[in-house]
Design an enzyme around this catalytic site. Structure first.
Site, PDB file in Angstrom:
ATOM      1  CG  ASP A   3      43.412  42.617  36.066  1.00  0.00           C
ATOM      2  OD1 ASP A   3      42.973  42.312  37.186  1.00  0.00           O
ATOM      3  OD2 ASP A   3      42.884  43.498  35.352  1.00  0.00           O
ATOM      4  CG  ASN A  34      32.481  34.653  34.498  1.00  0.00           C
ATOM      5  OD1 ASN A  34      32.801  33.494  34.742  1.00  0.00           O
ATOM      6  ND2 ASN A  34      32.887  35.678  35.226  1.00  0.00           N
ATOM      7  N   GLY A  75      34.347  39.590  34.770  1.00  0.00           N
ATOM      8  CA  GLY A  75      35.168  38.384  34.710  1.00  0.00           C
ATOM      9  C   GLY A  75      36.100  38.269  33.530  1.00  0.00           C
ATOM     10  CE  LYS A  76      37.581  43.637  30.635  1.00  0.00           C
ATOM     11  NZ  LYS A  76      36.747  44.114  31.765  1.00  0.00           N
ATOM     12  CB  THR A  77      41.109  39.294  34.888  1.00  0.00           C
ATOM     13  OG1 THR A  77      41.217  40.691  34.584  1.00  0.00           O
ATOM     14  CG2 THR A  77      42.475  38.774  35.295  1.00  0.00           C
ATOM     15  CE  LYS A 116      43.233  45.144  31.952  1.00  0.00           C
ATOM     16  NZ  LYS A 116      42.411  44.595  33.066  1.00  0.00           N
ATOM     17  CB  SER A 176      43.276  51.479  36.681  1.00  0.00           C
ATOM     18  OG  SER A 176      42.053  51.021  36.146  1.00  0.00           O
ATOM     19  N   GLY A 233      37.820  47.412  31.132  1.00  0.00           N
ATOM     20  CA  GLY A 233      36.415  47.778  31.063  1.00  0.00           C
ATOM     21  C   GLY A 233      35.771  47.288  29.780  1.00  0.00           C
TER      22      GLY A 233
END
Length: 228
Positions: free
Chosen positions: A56, A180, A15-17, A38, A42, A120
């Protein structure tokens, strides 16, 4: 020049994005001049004309309703859903640190705040064959303070503590943790929060439930203070 914050995570698909989008949206909704960046992305789809869509970046742009151009958000966009170093080996166009610096600083000069998202986890190789770059090298080169995104569920204590220990060893400053997929009142997840704080000394800054459109417990002013 902007104040900046790096969004890393305990791994991929945690859930970084989404969290980066919430951070950007919180500042933007408060009237602050914020941008997203960013270095390498990929696993992207193609438009009918064959060009790649930086997925993203598009999510953050639309979620936060930014006017910032997609082209400025990510210099390296790949189709294959693998680590950027492998995607560039398959597709060509390897990441170069000088390009990352140049494109980041171009965004930084135009905005007051920049949210930088990683690919990642913190050890992710961004380039390997032509120039050896890991995600941590970008964080160090751009002198970015970080926050860590972790899933609230089972196994997170181990992954949070390992990420924290690695970043501490590498002298990469961490400001705190964002949980998250958090279920408030869940015995295990509440304990995960408590144990991660005790074992790392870092605060859990926000516990985010699926579908949240704002950061619980973290108003824009407190969020902005994390940037440096």
């Amino acid at each position: 020049m902007s104040r900046n914050l790096f969004v890393t995570g305990t791994g991929t698909e945690i859930g970084k994005t989404y969290v980066a989008g919430l951070i950007v949206k919180t500042l933007h909704d408060a009237g602050m001049d914020v941008a997203y960046y960013k270095a390498a992305m990929s696993g992207n789809d193609r438009r009918p004309d064959g060009t790649l869509i930086p997925g993203d970046a598009l999510f953050v742009k639309e979620f936060a309703q930014l006017s910032q151009s997609l082209a400025s958000m990510c210099p390296y966009v790949y189709e294959n859903a693998v680590s950027p170093h492998l995607a560039s080996r398959i597709e060509g166009h390897p990441v170069r640190m000088e390009v990352v610096e140049e494109t980041f600083h171009a965004v930084s000069r135009k905005h007051d705040y920049v949210v930088v998202e990683g690919s990642g986890g913190i050890t992710c190789p961004i380039s390997w064959d032509e120039e050896r770059i890991q995600l941590e090298d970008i964080v160090r080169k751009l002198q970015l303070p970080s926050i860590m995104v972790a899933d609230a569920g089972l196994g997170t204590i181990n992954s949070v503590v390992l990420t924290y220990a690695y970043m501490k060893q590498k002298e990469l400053p961490l400001k705190g943790i964002f949980f998250n997929n958090f279920h408030r009142g869940d015995v295990m997840e509440e304990d995960n929060r408590r144990m991660c704080e005790k074992m790392t000394g870092l605060p859990v800054l926000s516990c985010i439930a699926k579908g949240d459109n704002e950061l619980p417990g973290l108003p824009a002013e407190k969020l902005a203070a994390l940037f440096a």
